[in-house]
Motif scaffolding. Structure first.
Motif, short mmCIF file in Angstrom:
data_model
loop_
_atom_site.label_atom_id
_atom_site.label_comp_id
_atom_site.label_asym_id
_atom_site.label_seq_id
_atom_site.Cartn_x
_atom_site.Cartn_y
_atom_site.Cartn_z
N GLY A 86 -8.84 0.14 11.33
CA GLY A 86 -8.57 -1.20 11.80
C GLY A 86 -7.16 -1.64 11.55
O GLY A 86 -6.80 -2.77 11.86
N PHE A 87 -6.34 -0.80 10.98
CA PHE A 87 -4.97 -1.08 10.57
C PHE A 87 -4.86 -2.50 10.05
O PHE A 87 -5.72 -2.95 9.26
N GLN A 88 -3.86 -3.28 10.41
CA GLN A 88 -3.67 -4.57 9.75
C GLN A 88 -4.72 -5.60 10.13
O GLN A 88 -4.84 -6.64 9.51
N SER A 89 -5.57 -5.32 11.12
CA SER A 89 -6.60 -6.28 11.51
C SER A 89 -7.69 -6.40 10.45
O SER A 89 -8.59 -7.24 10.59
N ALA A 90 -7.63 -5.60 9.40
CA ALA A 90 -8.58 -5.75 8.29
C ALA A 90 -8.50 -7.15 7.70
O ALA A 90 -9.48 -7.67 7.17
N HIS A 205 4.90 -13.31 8.23
CA HIS A 205 6.33 -13.17 8.47
C HIS A 205 6.86 -11.94 7.74
O HIS A 205 6.28 -11.49 6.74
N PRO A 206 7.97 -11.37 8.22
CA PRO A 206 8.55 -10.19 7.55
C PRO A 206 8.93 -10.50 6.11
O PRO A 206 9.33 -11.62 5.78
N THR A 207 8.79 -9.49 5.25
CA THR A 207 9.20 -9.59 3.86
C THR A 207 10.11 -8.41 3.54
O THR A 207 9.73 -7.25 3.79
N ASP A 208 11.29 -8.68 3.03
CA ASP A 208 12.25 -7.62 2.70
C ASP A 208 12.52 -6.72 3.91
O ASP A 208 12.69 -5.50 3.77
N GLY A 209 12.52 -7.31 5.09
CA GLY A 209 12.82 -6.56 6.29
C GLY A 209 11.69 -5.69 6.80
O GLY A 209 11.87 -4.92 7.75
N VAL A 210 10.51 -5.80 6.19
CA VAL A 210 9.37 -5.00 6.60
C VAL A 210 8.45 -5.83 7.50
O VAL A 210 8.09 -6.96 7.15
N HIS A 211 8.11 -5.28 8.65
CA HIS A 211 7.22 -5.99 9.57
C HIS A 211 5.87 -6.20 8.89
O HIS A 211 5.36 -5.31 8.21
N PRO A 212 5.26 -7.38 9.03
CA PRO A 212 3.99 -7.63 8.34
C PRO A 212 2.87 -6.68 8.72
O PRO A 212 1.98 -6.42 7.91
N ALA A 213 2.89 -6.14 9.94
CA ALA A 213 1.87 -5.17 10.32
C ALA A 213 1.96 -3.92 9.44
O ALA A 213 0.95 -3.40 8.97
N ASP A 214 3.18 -3.44 9.21
CA ASP A 214 3.36 -2.28 8.33
C ASP A 214 3.00 -2.63 6.89
O ASP A 214 2.38 -1.83 6.18
N HIS A 215 3.38 -3.82 6.45
CA HIS A 215 3.07 -4.22 5.07
C HIS A 215 1.56 -4.28 4.84
O HIS A 215 1.05 -3.74 3.85
#
Length: 259
Positions: A86-90, A205-215
């Protein structure tokens, strides 16, 4: 985890870098890793590592994996697989589960995902094969279904463009844009009961340049490492709870019993 776990990270890009830099992980080659984090579209690699005796946490949905081969590999290697499914949709699934715990009267769910994609890779939309992406949404539908309608299964998921449906109870709509300056990731969850309709919106929102989906994906993957490594061999798990892993019924009980 009380001490760094030796982990091999398969894949490249911001998501792989973020996982490899986690304080609870000691990056190791696959040959000496306790767990392999699998971030590629190479399904065969999952089976190979399981067969070699390495536990695997993969970001692929379980639907993308050959279950018979996974079963045999887990048995031969006495290993365990966790497919996030489910990747970030969890995050939306956890919210749904919280709402379902408060009311058992949910009759319909609509999840709207608004995603601003940068030019560089964000998992999985521009880092895995395009044909595999619908599998993530189909798996996400099942996660939402299990969260709200435990023990009840609907028809086979269907896709029309970027709208994914599961019977007449669940709709998962993905709106992807580029260069609009919109919120990087937003979930709007609309639940219907006999009493009316409620909407919950969460912005990331992005944190430290990381897209929230990846985070968000990296958080789920790292969180699974310890429990998967400590689990009995062959059990396929997915995160359906708010803070814990539970058995995944998409792998038939008869298969799990034979492992």
């Amino acid at each position: 985890m009380t001490s760094p776990l030796p982990v091999a990270v398969l894949g490249a890009g911001p998501l792989a870098d973020r996982i490899a830099a986690h304080r609870d992980i000691a990056v190791a080659p696959p040959s000496s890793a306790a767990v392999v984090v699998h971030l590629t579209a190479d399904v065969d690699a999952v089976v190979a590592h399981l067969g070699a005796g390495r536990d695997v946490v993969t970001a692929l949905p379980l639907e993308a994996l050959p279950l018979d081969e996974v079963r045999d590999a887990c048995r031969d290697g006495s290993s365990t697989l966790h497919a996030t499914g489910g990747f970030q949709s969890a995050v939306a699934a956890r919210l749904t589960r919280s709402l379902a715990a408060a009311t058992r009267e949910i009759t319909r769910i609509e999840l709207i995902e608004e995603l601003e994609l940068p030019d560089d890779g964000v998992y999985p939309w521009n880092t895995v094969a395009e044909g595999m992406v619908p599998g993530y949404y189909f798996s996400g539908l099942r996660v939402l279904e299990d969260a709200a309608f435990a023990g009840s299964r609907s028809d086979t998921p269907e896709q029309a463009g970027e709208v994914y449906t599961l019977g007449d109870r669940i709709t998962y709509r993905s709106i992807r844009t580029r260069g609009t300056g919109a919120v990087a990731l937003r979930y709007r969850l609309i639940t219907t009961t006999a009493a009316g309709t409620a909407t919950a919106t969460v912005d990331f929102h992005p944190t430290d340049g990381v897209h929230p989906a990846d985070h968000l994906t990296s958080v789920d993957l790292v969180k699974a490492l310890g429990p998967v490594h400590a689990s009995e061999p062959g059990i396929v798990l997915r995160d359906l709870g708010i803070t814990y892993l539970v058995p995944d019924d998409r792998l038939p009980r008869s298969i799990r019993a034979r492992l």
